[in-house]
Write a protein that holds these residues in place. Structure first.
Motif, mmCIF file in Angstrom:
data_model
loop_
_atom_site.group_PDB
_atom_site.id
_atom_site.type_symbol
_atom_site.label_atom_id
_atom_site.label_comp_id
_atom_site.label_asym_id
_atom_site.label_seq_id
_atom_site.Cartn_x
_atom_site.Cartn_y
_atom_site.Cartn_z
ATOM 1 N N ARG A 1 104.719 92.860 9.257
ATOM 2 C CA ARG A 1 103.545 93.053 8.396
ATOM 3 C C ARG A 1 103.755 94.161 7.352
ATOM 4 N NH1 ARG A 1 98.607 90.857 8.357
ATOM 5 N NH2 ARG A 1 98.950 89.801 10.356
ATOM 6 N N GLN B 1 94.873 82.316 11.819
ATOM 7 C CA GLN B 1 94.399 83.329 10.891
ATOM 8 C C GLN B 1 95.388 84.496 10.848
ATOM 9 O OE1 GLN B 1 91.628 82.990 8.896
ATOM 10 N NE2 GLN B 1 91.678 80.900 9.716
ATOM 11 N N GLU C 1 103.569 93.763 3.222
ATOM 12 C CA GLU C 1 102.720 94.652 2.418
ATOM 13 C C GLU C 1 103.530 95.367 1.339
ATOM 14 O OE1 GLU C 1 101.016 97.124 5.420
ATOM 15 O OE2 GLU C 1 99.530 95.630 6.039
ATOM 16 N N GLY D 1 95.685 86.784 8.222
ATOM 17 C CA GLY D 1 95.150 87.984 7.599
ATOM 18 C C GLY D 1 95.893 88.454 6.361
ATOM 19 N N PHE D 2 96.643 87.560 5.715
ATOM 20 C CA PHE D 2 97.343 87.947 4.495
ATOM 21 C C PHE D 2 96.487 87.626 3.272
ATOM 22 C CE2 PHE D 2 101.037 87.172 7.352
ATOM 23 C CZ PHE D 2 101.518 88.477 7.345
ATOM 24 N N PRO D 3 96.688 88.353 2.170
ATOM 25 C CA PRO D 3 95.898 88.076 0.965
ATOM 26 C C PRO D 3 96.226 86.713 0.372
ATOM 27 C CG PRO D 3 97.603 89.727 0.529
ATOM 28 C CD PRO D 3 97.585 89.514 2.005
ATOM 29 N N ALA D 4 95.396 86.295 -0.565
ATOM 30 C CA ALA D 4 95.492 84.939 -1.116
ATOM 31 C C ALA D 4 96.780 84.709 -1.894
ATOM 32 C CB ALA D 4 94.281 84.667 -2.011
ATOM 33 N N ASN D 5 97.414 85.769 -2.368
ATOM 34 C CA ASN D 5 98.640 85.579 -3.153
ATOM 35 C C ASN D 5 99.883 85.439 -2.281
ATOM 36 O OD1 ASN D 5 98.397 88.279 -2.384
ATOM 37 N ND2 ASN D 5 99.456 89.062 -4.187
ATOM 38 N N LEU E 1 104.590 92.969 -1.509
ATOM 39 C CA LEU E 1 103.475 92.709 -2.412
ATOM 40 C C LEU E 1 103.179 93.917 -3.291
ATOM 41 C CD1 LEU E 1 101.050 90.849 0.025
ATOM 42 C CD2 LEU E 1 102.415 89.818 -1.804
#
Length: 302
Positions: free
Chosen positions: A18, A42, A22, A44-48, A25
């Protein structure tokens, strides 16, 4: 000049994976794809972040998912290391330029560690990477050796449990070893992917701080954990002998695995301390003593 843009990550939801996602990104240098067994989970990563479902038992599934990826970073858990064989083969077939296999931890290039059974799966994967790089010059690999992990959690407890005020002090407690935060491991990934030539087909050795068990106990006492310490003492040579005996008898418990690991990173000359490190190349600043104290304080206050 080869550049890396598209990066796939496996084992992305774990303690190592993780922070890697992060940092990839946050760098704004890469497009990130996470490979997972279950796309509906699920994560929990952002949409990008692109999430792609794969079957790790199928080279074809992995190869299809890795088409168009420039790099592959693996943070697979210890018990799943062997599953990387298909990942390596698929990455080479798909045209991946750089793979970072899950070989975090002790320096497995040290010949003393090559005989330890717990490290055989990791060594086998690295050798598979070496084979694929020899067969296909466009494919390359880098491993990350960080010796011990360091954080205000089980990683510090493994060395010295400052919250419960207990520790097994090994080889006198003054053996210097490297310890590395998850954040600096993630920075090493960024550094590798932006310094391809300098890191090709070799391990990088990194460290956030060099410390000892006795120093960590002293820091904890400075921070108020003064009384009630339960300290035992052992020799890593004895731990090694016992671990080899029990493993041969079929005891593959966490206790035995810990004996091997302690010999590997605390035993003097076993590769837990790196006199030469790649920190500067990879952009790792490391920790000052006050920052190490802050980690110990967080661990005490949990």
């Amino acid at each position: 000049m080869t550049t890396i843009k598209n990066v796939a990550v496996v084992g992305a939801t774990g303690k190592i994976g993780r922070p890697i996602v992060e940092h990839l990104l946050a760098s704004k240098l890469f497009s990130v794809t996470v490979l997972t067994r279950d796309q509906n989970r699920q994560l929990g990563f952002p949409a990008n972040v692109t999430v792609t479902e794969v079957d790790y038992d199928s080279i074809e599934s992995l190869e299809a998912a890795l088409k168009g990826q420039d790099a592959l970073v693996s943070a697979m858990a210890f018990e799943a290391i062997h599953e990387q064989k298909n990942v390596v083969d698929a990455a080479a077939n798909a045209g991946v330029k750089r793979m970072i296999p899950s070989e975090y931890g002790n320096d497995l290039m040290n010949p003393k560690l090559a005989a330890f059974p717990i490290y055989q799966p990791k060594i086998a994967i690295r050798k598979r990477c070496e084979q694929k790089a020899a067969e296909n010059p466009t494919f390359s690999w880098t491993t990350i050796h960080n010796a011990s992990f360091l954080g205000p959690d089980w990683t510090l407890d493994f060395i010295v449990d400052v919250k419960q005020r207990k520790a097994d002090i090994k080889d006198g407690g003054d053996v210097l070893f490297c310890a590395t935060t998850y954040e600096d491991i993630a920075q090493a990934v960024i550094g590798i992917l932006t310094h391809l030539e300098e890191t090709a087909n070799r391990p990088v050795r990194i460290s956030s701080v060099n410390t000892t068990q006795n120093e960590l106990v002293t820091i904890a006492k400075e921070l108020g954990a003064t009384d009630g310490w339960d300290l035992t003492y052992s020799q890593t040579e004895d731990l090694e002998s016992e671990a080899l005996r029990r493993w041969a008898e079929g005891d593959h418990s966490d206790e035995v695995i810990a004996m091997f690991i302690n010999r590997a990173f605390i035993g003097k000359g076993w590769g837990g301390y790196f006199p030469v490190r790649d920190n500067d190349l990879l952009g790792i600043k490391g920790l000052e003593r006050d920052e190490l104290k802050a980690i110990v304080k967080l661990a005490i206050d949990r």
